[in-house]
Structure formats: C-alpha cells, structure tokens
Design a protein around this motif. Structure first.
Motif, short mmCIF file in Angstrom:
data_model
loop_
_atom_site.label_atom_id
_atom_site.label_comp_id
_atom_site.label_asym_id
_atom_site.label_seq_id
_atom_site.Cartn_x
_atom_site.Cartn_y
_atom_site.Cartn_z
N CYS A 182 42.11 34.73 52.53
CA CYS A 182 42.80 36.01 52.51
C CYS A 182 44.14 35.84 53.22
CB CYS A 182 41.98 37.08 53.24
SG CYS A 182 40.33 37.25 52.55
N VAL A 183 45.12 36.58 52.75
CA VAL A 183 46.45 36.43 53.35
C VAL A 183 46.97 37.77 53.85
CG1 VAL A 183 47.19 34.39 52.08
CG2 VAL A 183 47.48 36.64 51.04
N GLU A 184 47.86 37.67 54.82
CA GLU A 184 48.38 38.87 55.45
C GLU A 184 49.54 39.46 54.64
OE1 GLU A 184 49.86 38.05 59.32
OE2 GLU A 184 49.46 40.06 60.07
N VAL A 185 50.05 38.65 53.72
CA VAL A 185 51.24 39.04 52.97
C VAL A 185 51.02 40.35 52.20
CG1 VAL A 185 52.90 38.20 51.27
CG2 VAL A 185 51.49 36.58 52.55
N GLU A 186 51.99 41.23 52.31
CA GLU A 186 51.89 42.46 51.52
C GLU A 186 52.12 42.14 50.05
OE1 GLU A 186 54.07 46.04 52.54
OE2 GLU A 186 53.71 45.52 54.64
N GLY A 187 51.43 42.85 49.19
CA GLY A 187 51.68 42.68 47.76
C GLY A 187 50.83 41.60 47.12
N ALA A 188 49.97 40.96 47.89
CA ALA A 188 49.07 39.96 47.28
C ALA A 188 48.16 40.70 46.29
CB ALA A 188 48.24 39.27 48.34
N PRO A 189 47.87 40.09 45.13
CA PRO A 189 47.03 40.79 44.15
C PRO A 189 45.65 41.08 44.72
CG PRO A 189 47.91 38.73 43.26
CD PRO A 189 48.27 38.76 44.70
N ALA A 190 45.03 42.13 44.18
CA ALA A 190 43.66 42.46 44.60
C ALA A 190 42.76 41.25 44.32
CB ALA A 190 43.17 43.67 43.82
N TYR A 191 41.71 41.13 45.08
CA TYR A 191 40.73 40.04 44.94
C TYR A 191 41.36 38.67 45.18
CZ TYR A 191 38.14 43.58 42.25
OH TYR A 191 37.50 44.71 41.83
N TRP A 192 42.44 38.62 45.96
CA TRP A 192 43.20 37.38 46.08
C TRP A 192 42.32 36.18 46.44
CZ3 TRP A 192 47.09 35.05 44.32
CH2 TRP A 192 47.64 33.95 44.96
N ALA A 193 41.49 36.36 47.48
CA ALA A 193 40.67 35.22 47.93
C ALA A 193 39.67 34.80 46.84
CB ALA A 193 39.93 35.60 49.20
N TRP A 194 39.13 35.80 46.12
CA TRP A 194 38.16 35.49 45.07
C TRP A 194 38.83 34.81 43.89
CZ3 TRP A 194 33.30 35.33 46.26
CH2 TRP A 194 32.80 36.16 47.27
N ARG A 195 40.09 35.14 43.68
CA ARG A 195 40.83 34.45 42.61
C ARG A 195 40.88 32.95 42.91
NH1 ARG A 195 44.00 36.88 39.09
NH2 ARG A 195 43.59 39.09 39.00
N GLN A 196 41.15 32.63 44.17
CA GLN A 196 41.20 31.20 44.53
C GLN A 196 39.83 30.54 44.38
OE1 GLN A 196 43.26 30.79 48.47
NE2 GLN A 196 43.65 32.94 48.08
N VAL A 197 38.79 31.30 44.76
CA VAL A 197 37.43 30.75 44.62
C VAL A 197 37.16 30.43 43.15
CG1 VAL A 197 34.98 31.38 44.71
CG2 VAL A 197 36.46 31.87 46.66
N LEU A 198 37.46 31.38 42.29
CA LEU A 198 37.20 31.16 40.86
C LEU A 198 38.01 29.99 40.33
CD1 LEU A 198 36.94 34.83 39.56
CD2 LEU A 198 35.09 33.17 39.80
N ARG A 199 39.29 29.96 40.73
CA ARG A 199 40.14 28.87 40.24
C ARG A 199 39.60 27.52 40.69
NH1 ARG A 199 44.91 31.08 42.17
NH2 ARG A 199 45.38 32.81 40.81
N SER A 200 39.13 27.44 41.92
CA SER A 200 38.66 26.13 42.38
C SER A 200 37.35 25.76 41.69
CB SER A 200 38.55 26.06 43.91
OG SER A 200 37.51 26.84 44.38
N LEU A 201 36.73 26.73 41.02
CA LEU A 201 35.54 26.42 40.20
C LEU A 201 35.91 26.29 38.72
CD1 LEU A 201 33.03 28.85 41.95
CD2 LEU A 201 33.06 26.35 42.12
N SER A 202 37.19 26.22 38.47
CA SER A 202 37.71 26.11 37.09
C SER A 202 37.34 27.32 36.23
CB SER A 202 37.22 24.82 36.41
OG SER A 202 37.52 23.72 37.18
N ILE A 203 37.22 28.46 36.84
CA ILE A 203 36.98 29.70 36.08
C ILE A 203 38.27 30.52 36.13
CG2 ILE A 203 35.59 31.81 35.90
CD1 ILE A 203 33.39 30.38 37.47
N ASP A 204 38.70 30.98 35.00
CA ASP A 204 39.95 31.75 34.97
C ASP A 204 39.73 33.12 35.62
OD1 ASP A 204 42.18 33.19 34.40
OD2 ASP A 204 42.24 32.71 32.26
N PRO A 205 40.38 33.38 36.74
CA PRO A 205 40.15 34.66 37.42
C PRO A 205 40.53 35.87 36.57
CG PRO A 205 41.87 33.41 38.55
CD PRO A 205 41.34 32.53 37.47
N ASP A 206 41.51 35.68 35.69
CA ASP A 206 41.95 36.83 34.89
C ASP A 206 40.89 37.26 33.89
OD1 ASP A 206 44.35 37.13 36.15
OD2 ASP A 206 45.33 35.62 34.89
N ILE A 207 39.93 36.39 33.64
CA ILE A 207 38.86 36.77 32.71
C ILE A 207 37.77 37.55 33.44
CG2 ILE A 207 37.08 35.88 31.17
CD1 ILE A 207 38.94 33.60 30.47
#
Ligand SMILES: Nc1ncnc2c1ncn2[C@@H]1O[C@H](COP(=O)(O)OP(=O)(O)OP(=O)(O)O)[C@@H](O)[C@H]1O
Ligand SMILES: [Mg+2]
Length: 426
Positions: A147-172
């Motif tokens: 998780c990041v402190e930066v304002e404007g980070a997309p919702a589910y930011w940390a989970w997006r990274q989790v999905l990406r590192s599992l080769s799952i497209d977060p946008d899906i």
C-alpha cells in the motif's frame, strides 16, 4: 547473501541468491507449464458464471479452472521485494518459528491471516522477506502488494500488485463500480476465488505490506479474504504500523482481529545482544558499554540502530545530532499531528526525554487539562509514552526527542529554552 531460516533446523541457513533461485525452480517450472490463462467459453460452473456476467465483453476463465484444462499457475515473485538485503536476519526466532508453523499449517489447508505490527523501522518488512524466503524454499508461491501513501493511487492498489505478481491481469478481476455494493461483493468473491485457485496448487503466501496506508476498498477486500481463509492453502500476512491513528485501517482493524483464523505478531525492539550483533555487521564488535548506549538511544529499533551504526562508522555521529534518516522519519511523523500537538511535542523536547506535563503546559502558557488530548494524540502517533506517575511522560526513544529538538529552527529553540527557564522559575 540471503539468510533463510531452515524449515527443519532452528539455526538459520545462509544461501546465496543463486542457490535461492535454484530452490525457487519448482515454482518457475510450474509457472512455465501451467501459467494462468483467461479464456473464452469454458463450460464449468464458475467460468460460465463469469462469462454470463461479462456478457458483451471478453469473457474470462478463473485461474486454475479445471474445465479450461489449465491448472492455475504459481509465479515466481519477480516483483516482490524478496531480494536479499545483503544482511542476515538478526533475532526474531520466536516470530520465525511461529510463521514457519503457520506456513506449514496453511500449506496443509489451514489458512491464516497474520497481522504483523510495530513502529516504523522495527523490522516488519524484513521479517516478511524472511517468511517469503522460507515459503519459496519450500516451493510455495509468494505474492506481494504494497500500500502506498501517495494520493490518487488506484483503488485496490496493493491487490493489483498481488494479482500481477501471480500473472493475473488485475483489470479483469478488479472491475465494476466501486460505489455499487453488488459490484464490490462480486469483485471480493472473484479475487478470493482466484487466490484460492492459485493456492490449491502448492499453497500461497500473500504479503500486503504497509496496510496502514491501504485504501478503503483494499482493506475491505482484505477483510473479505481473511474471513474465508480457514480452509484455504493460503497464508495472508498484513504488515502495519500501529501508530497511524487516522488511517482507514484503524476502522477495519477490529473486524480483522475478529477473523476466525487471525494471528497477531507484535514486533519489539532488539535486546542488548541483538543490538550488539547488528552493530557488529557495520562496525567492529562493539563493547558492551557502546552497545548499551546505542540500545538506550534507539530503543533497539533496528532501523535506528543501523543508522546510528552508519553514522558511527563515517564519523558523523554526535550524541545530540540524530542521523539524517532518523530526522526525516521523525519529522514526517511530526508533520501528521495537529499544529497544537506539534507545539507541545517540541516544547517537551526542550524539557528533556522525560518530562512532566505540568512543566510543558506552563512553558506553553496553557492549562494542563487543555494539553491532555494533545498528549494522547502524540502517544497515538508513537512519539510519546506514559511513564509511571500520572502527568509524567517520555519520548519513545531518545533519538525521537533529539530529532524533534533538531527539527526546530535556532530561533524557535532559543525561545523555547527561555520559556522553559521561565516556567521553572515561576
Ligand atoms: N531482524 C532484523 N535483522 C537485521 N536487520 C533488520 C531486522 N529488522 C530490521 N532490520 C533492519 O532495519 C531496517 C528497517 O526494517 P524494515 O524496513 O523491515 O522496518 P519496517 O518495520 O518495515 O518499517 P516501516 O514501518 O517504515 O515500513 C531494514 O532495512 C533492516 O536493515
Ligand atoms: Mg516496512
């Protein structure tokens, strides 16, 4: 050299990054042969359901859906901060033993949520890295999200990274209207199912770092996954600072603590032997007296110990002048408290590491009762602690107090010194 605690022995093993990669190979092979695929037209219940819901758009299959003929993949965590820090882990035997046993339990189908808690620099991320090494060594996949402190980070930011590192497209997976409870629930369910499918292979460790900065959607999703983890081969680790009272996490935390499979790991500062060991990694083996002095000034916080050790080595260490990094950390924290609280903490820093509220209130020319909520605020932000007697307080570390004092301009410092002297004489 990355040191990894041996799963079988109590003594940590040291292995080189090259050896670590060899240990990871089972994962790499799995990810090559069974990488996650999202495709059209699967006939299983889960995929039909998703296809139906995605009508008019590209339909997709769940990772690991047997009907698609693709086993779900585990990816090597190329985006995770599992890389060697170049330093062996010091101490944390109790925590590592506990994590190892929760990891074994999780890979056997007894999932858990571990909340790893402590002040900035205490070693939450470092411990999580060690767990990641343990998991990888046993062939269990690891996925990270931060998780990041930066304002404007997309919702589910940390989970997006989790999905990406599992080769799952977060946008899906993370689609739909954030404000629609129905859409949200479906996203929560889909992500949980995606993780379970990956975990079914050989277990999965998901590390969400810095959850005190998590956005609301990410934290509600964490709660959702955590509540369904009991029979999954999933170890979910969330690290967070317990000193961010204004964070969204503060609202979600009571629910997380009520999850059926939750464990809490509170990290404390190093003891004398551990401080000594850490100093020895940077400087020569310190004398007991030196180690004791560093323990006293840092409270055993490994980040502070490391910075003091560096300052000692490069000759910039002055007992009253905290290293730049420590100053930055404390100044950032001071920036979060209210202006009145900051004024109080700055006045207290001039009085000393230990101070009575009566004297600080007199210095500020304020009634004690008015200062009490400000003291509570500073305690909440991990700047101060209560000590024995009522009305007596102290800075959590001597370095914290030094850093607060050092953050004052010389004019402000001189004015506060004068005000303290007058309050003492009055
Ligand atoms: N057990 C340990 N053994 C050796 N070094 C450690 C240990 N724990 C922490 N450190 C050192 O202290 C530094 C800070 O640790 P870490 O980044 O894990 O803290 P943190 O609790 O995650 O802090 P933050 O809340 O700011 O994220 C690390 O870079 C590492 O050098
Ligand atoms: Mg960290």
């Amino acid at each position: 050299m990355l040191r990894i605690a041996s799963p079988s022995a109590r003594t940590p093993l040291s292995i080189s990054p090259g050896e670590l990669r060899r240990w990871q190979r089972p994962n790499d092979q799995l990810s090559q042969h069974h990488h996650i695929s999202w495709k059209r037209g699967c006939s299983t219940r889960k995929c039909r359901r998703s296809s139906g819901r995605q009508a008019g758009r590209t339909s997709w299959a769940f990772p690991g859906c047997s009907g698609c003929g693709d086993a779900s993949g585990v990816s090597s965590p190329t985006r995770s901060p599992v890389q060697s820090s170049g330093e062996g882990i010091i101490g944390r035997r109790r925590e590592l033993d506990a994590l190892q046993s929760w990891l074994s339990g999780a890979t056997d189908g007894g999932g858990r949520l571990v909340l790893c808690v402590g002040e900035p620099g205490i070693g939450k991320t470092r411990l999580a890295q060690e767990l990641a090494g343990l998991a990888l060594a046993g062939g269990t996949a690891v996925a990270w999200g931060r998780c990041v402190e930066v304002e404007g980070a997309p919702a589910y930011w940390a989970w997006r990274q989790v999905l990406r590192s599992l080769s799952i497209d977060p946008d899906i997976v993370l689609t739909g209207d954030l404000d629609s409870p129905g859409d949200r629930f479906r996203v929560f369910e889909d992500l949980t199912e995606a993780l379970r499918n990956v975990a079914d292979q050989n277990g999965l460790v998901v590390i969400l770092d810095d959850t005190h900065w998590g956005d609301e959607a990410s934290l509600l999703l964490l709660r959702h996954v955590a509540n369904q983890i009991g029979d999954a081969r999933l170890l979910l680790v969330a690290t967070f600072r317990d000193q961010e009272p204004s964070s969204i996490l503060a609202r979600v935390l009571p629910d997380l603590l009520r999850c059926p499979a939750v464990e809490r790991l509170d990290l404390r500062g190093f003891d004398l032997a551990e401080v000594s060991q850490q100093l020895a990694t940077t400087t020569e083996q310190p004398s007991d007296q030196d180690a004791r002095a560093v323990l006293d000034v840092t409270g055993g916080n490994p980040l502070f110990v490391r910075e003091v050790a560096r300052a000692m080595t490069d000759g910039t260490w002055r007992p009253s002048q905290p290293p730049r990094t420590v100053l930055d950390i404390v100044t950032a924290r001071l920036g979060r408290v209210s202006p009145d609280c900051r004024r109080l903490v700055q006045a207290a820093a001039i009085v000393g590491r230990d101070f009575s509220l009566t004297l600080v209130a007199a210095t500020l020319n304020e009634p004690v009762a008015q200062c009490l909520p400000l003291i509570d605020e500073a305690i909440g932000y991990g700047l101060l602690d209560r000590v024995g007697e009522a009305g007596e307080f102290r800075f959590v570390h001597a370095l914290t107090r030094d850093a607060v004092a050092a953050s004052l301009t010389s004019t402000d410092r001189a004015a506060l010194h004068r005000a303290v002297a007058e309050a003492i004489e009055a």
